[in-house]
Every structure is written in structure tokens, then in C-alpha cells.
Design an enzyme around this catalytic site. Structure first.
Site, short mmCIF file in Angstrom:
data_model
loop_
_atom_site.label_atom_id
_atom_site.label_comp_id
_atom_site.label_asym_id
_atom_site.label_seq_id
_atom_site.Cartn_x
_atom_site.Cartn_y
_atom_site.Cartn_z
CB THR A 228 36.40 42.25 37.89
OG1 THR A 228 36.72 42.88 39.11
CG2 THR A 228 37.54 41.34 37.51
NE ARG A 256 39.92 45.60 47.94
CZ ARG A 256 39.31 45.03 46.90
NH1 ARG A 256 39.68 45.33 45.66
NH2 ARG A 256 38.35 44.16 47.08
CB VAL A 257 45.72 43.76 46.54
CG1 VAL A 257 45.69 42.62 45.54
CG2 VAL A 257 46.83 44.75 46.19
N GLY A 258 42.46 43.22 45.72
CA GLY A 258 41.37 42.25 45.80
C GLY A 258 41.81 40.87 45.34
CG ASP A 259 38.73 38.39 43.73
OD1 ASP A 259 38.61 39.62 43.56
OD2 ASP A 259 37.95 37.57 43.21
CB THR A 279 33.10 39.78 39.00
OG1 THR A 279 31.81 39.16 38.95
CG2 THR A 279 33.78 39.62 37.66
N GLY A 280 33.16 40.60 41.92
CA GLY A 280 32.44 40.89 43.16
C GLY A 280 33.41 41.09 44.30
N GLY A 282 36.09 40.81 46.41
CA GLY A 282 37.28 39.95 46.34
C GLY A 282 37.71 39.38 47.67
N1 ASP Z 1 36.80 41.22 42.61
C1 ASP Z 1 37.31 42.55 42.43
C2 ASP Z 1 38.00 43.01 43.67
O1 ASP Z 1 37.58 42.67 44.74
C3 ASP Z 1 36.30 43.55 42.12
C4 ASP Z 1 35.15 43.10 41.29
O2 ASP Z 1 35.14 42.05 40.74
O3 ASP Z 1 34.19 43.81 41.15
O4 ASP Z 1 38.93 43.78 43.54
#
Ligand code: ASP
Length: 384
Positions: A228, A256-259, A279-280, A282
Site C-alpha cells: 500500500t 474483500r476490503v482492507g483498512d 500498511t500491512g 488491514g
Molecule cells: N493494508 C492493506 C490491506 O489490508 C494492505 C497493505 O497495506 O499491504 O488491504
């Protein structure tokens, strides 16, 4: 009551080996044992502020000049951060954002993004968008041209088309081939599977016998990556904006939806206080409303890096600091405050490559550079 619950939180969330991070929180020096080499030229979080300032995750290092130019010319902070991340969205080689992002399990790239504009207290967001690459600008358009905050799925695509956004296939040849290799490895039907003697030959042919590409494909297949770019800026007047844009988790279930598009989780701004992004994984951020948590901690006087560590502590607390469970993912928080102080925290000490320190990108006027994330746990870890 407030004091009591905050203290209780500190005591529970900082148990075990997270004590090392607690030491940082309370301003002590860390014990040694740095098994992970530091990156060259990496600097530490700012103790005093400088404005204008723009920061992002490390993959935005090359894009911050663009945002800083806009800030120096007196442009709007939201225009600055969106211009910066647009460079990353357009980049086919960044497979975590925009064009070339790794797709969902059906081979469709689905993008999420959000924006917040501090001076006008407005927000916009889109999620699960197909066929439009510049979703941060699409989120900005939702904010500017509608009285909604969030538009998802096909509605977001159609809204974009109506607003003149070009539709295109977001899958590059590179990401399509990695998806095919993932299918071959994970499906009985998209032959040959991992148990087949032809597996190696199939993958080698797919990547023209390029060992580096094969190794990369095998890594992202075994450890579906997230990726991200969050980007936030404060100008010389103290006005603040932020955006976060992503292709989300590779091989996700469609929809699917992340943060990243969730205001208050992957992106949060309060013009009186500062901005935060993540990031990471979510899902872990959504459960603690990380962006909002960081803003509220900074409002109470914490510097950005400590506010990020506090949010990280809540995630660790959700797993009773069990490193085995926490080791199944990685997550980062990034923040700046109104004075131009910045900081970031990572759950584990390493970045995407286990041998490297987690870092983020900072530009405070002279040139963009990497700064070190403060890690919650001292060791390398985190599947991604
Ligand atoms: N945070 C993002 C999500 O979960 C992905 C990411 O940051 O790598 O969609």
C-alpha cells in the site's frame, strides 16, 4: 477513570518482550542484540518538527519530490499527497498499488483508496474498484463531487467512468503470470499442481527461466503479500491532508476490503492534531481503528512515534502478545503532527525483506530520505 484504564492498557499491552518497545516509549535506550542490519542512510524519527513536511511508506520514496514541490509552491496538502501517490499507482512495477497490483483470486485487480482533507474536514473513499488505476484521485472526486463519503465496487467504477476516469485492464503481464503460477500451486484444476513433476518446468517456462522472477513468484505465492502507500502532508500554515491507496491483499476473495479505504483506520486526519496511515494486514488495523487511535493519542500529547506504538500495542494485546500468532502478519503505522514532527512503528523489526530494517519515506524540504520505523518487537518476523 481515564487514567486508570490507560494505565491498565499500558500494563497489559506491553507485556513480554514488548518491554523493549516500552523502554523506547518511556525514553530509555534499547538493549543491544540488533541481529538485523540497519539500512545505510536511514535516519531516526524527528524529535522536532519542520514544515512543510510530507511522509509515506518506503515505496513512496521516489514520489515525495512531487508532493513537496506542490507544498513549496503553496498548493493544497491534498493535491500534494494525491500527486505523490499517483506516481506509485501508475508504476507497473509496484505490485501492491494501482496498475500492476497483484489481483484477487479470480485474477481481477481490485483497488481501495481514501482521502481526508483537514482544512475542510472532508473525506472520500472507494473500495473494491476494478479497471480504474488512480483510485486516490477517485476518492478525492467522491469527496469533491458528491455528498457521500464512500462508494464501492461497480458503483465506484461507474462513478469514475462518469467523471471521465479511463477504464483499463490493471493486470500487467508480470502480475498475470504470478497469478497463473498461484493458480497452478493452489488449484487442482489449473494444472500442473505443486505435486506434479512438471511444476518446475511450468513455472520456469512462465517466467522465461528467469531465476529471480521465479523466486519472487514463489515467495508471493507462499506468503501472499500486502502492500500500500499511505501519504500525509502538513504545509507551512499547519494544514494537513492524507491519502492511502492499495491493491490490498494478494489472492483475496473478490470483494474483500482492507483498512486503506476505511476512514479512521487506514487513513485519518484531524487538522488540529495530525494525520495517520497504515500498511500491512488491514484486518488487524480495522479492529482497533488504528488511524483514529493514533490521532487521539497525539491529541493527548504523544509524539507520533509513541502514538503509533500505542496503536501497535492494542493489536498485540488482541493476541495476548502471543508472538506465534502475531508472527503470521506484519503491520506498520505512520503519523505526523501539526508541528511537522513525524514517526512510524512496525510490529516487527524488519521490512518486506526480513534482513532489512522497516523504514518509511520522509521529505521535509531538502530531499526525500528513509527514516527508521520503531519496532514493537525487537526481532524480525511477520509473514507477508
Ligand atoms: N493494508 C492493506 C490491506 O489490508 C494492505 C497493505 O497495506 O499491504 O488491504
Amino acid at each position: 477513570m481515564e487514567l486508570w484504564s490507560r494505565r491498565k492498557f499500558f500494563l497489559t499491552s506491553l507485556a513480554g518482550t514488548a518491554i523493549a518497545s516500552a523502554n523506547k516509549l518511556f525514553g530509555r535506550t534499547m538493549p543491544g542484540g540488533d541481529s538485523v542490519p540497519a539500512l545505510a542512510n536511514i535516519t531516526s524519527a524527528a524529535a522536532t518538527g519542520k514544515r512543510p513536511l510530507i511522509i509515506s511508506s518506503a515505496n513512496g520514496l521516489h514520489a515525495l519530490d512531487k508532493g513537496m514541490d506542490i507544498l513549496k509552491k503553496g498548493g493544497d496538502t491534498l493535491d500534494a499527497v494525491v500527486a505523490a501517490v499517483t506516481i506509485v499507482e501508475d508504476d507497473p512495477n509496484d505490485d501492491s498499488v494501482g496498475y500492476g497490483g497483484l489481483p484477487n483470486e479470480e485474477g481481477e485487480v481490485e483497488l481501495d483508496a481514501s482521502v481526508m482533507h483537514g482544512p475542510t474536514h472532508r473525506a472520500g473513499s472507494v473500495a473494491g474498484v476494478r479497471r480504474i488505476k488512480n483510485v486516490s484521485r477517485l476518492a478525492q472526486t467522491v469527496m469533491e463531487k458528491t455528498n457521500h463519503v464512500m462508494i464501492v465496487g461497480d458503483g465506484a467504477r461507474r462513478f469514475g467512468a462518469a467523471e471521465g476516469f479511463e477504464e483499463m485492464n490493471l493486470l500487467t503481464e508480470h502480475s498475470r503470470k504470478i497469478w497463473l503460477a498461484w493458480k497452478a500451486k493452489s488449484s487442482m484444476n489449473w494444472r500442473p499442481g505443486i505435486d506434479s513433476p512438471e511444476w518446475k518446468e511450468y513455472v520456469s517456462a512462465l517466467f522465461g527461466n528467469d531465476e529471480e522472477k521465479i523466486a519472487y513468484a514463489e515467495r508471493v505465492i507462499a506468503h501472499p503479500p500486502t502492500g500500500t502507500i499511505p501519504c500525509m502532508a502538513v504545509d507551512s500554515n499547519g494544514d494537513i491532508s492524507a491519502t492511502t491507496t492499495t491493491s490490498g491483499l494478494a489472492w483475496k476473495i473478490p470483494g474483500r476490503v482492507g483498512d486503506s479505504p476505511i476512514i479512521g483506520a487506514g487513513c485519518c486526519v484531524d487538522n488540529e492534531v495530525g494525520a495517520a496511515g497504515s500498511t500491512g494486514k488491514g484486518e488487524e488495523n480495522i479492529k482497533i481503528s488504528g488511524g483514529h487511535t493514533i490521532i487521539e493519542m497525539m491529541r493527548k500529547g504523544m509524539v507520533p512515534v509513541d502514538a503509533c506504538l500505542e496503536a501497535m500495542g492494542r493489536i498485540a494485546h488482541n493476541y495476548k502478545n502471543d508472538k506465534k500468532k502475531l508472527g503470521t502478519f506484519h503491520i506498520y503505522f505512520y503519523a505526523l503532527n501539526k508541528d511537522g514532527v513525524h514517526g512510524a512503528a512496525s510490529l516487527w523489526r524488519n521490512g518486506y525483506e526480513k534482513s532489512k530494517r522497516a523504514a518509511y519515506a520522509v521529505h521535509d524540504g531538502s530531499e526525500a530520505r528513509l527514516a527508521e520505523c520503531r519496532s514493537y518487537f525487537d526481532e524480525a518476523g511477520g509473514d507477508q
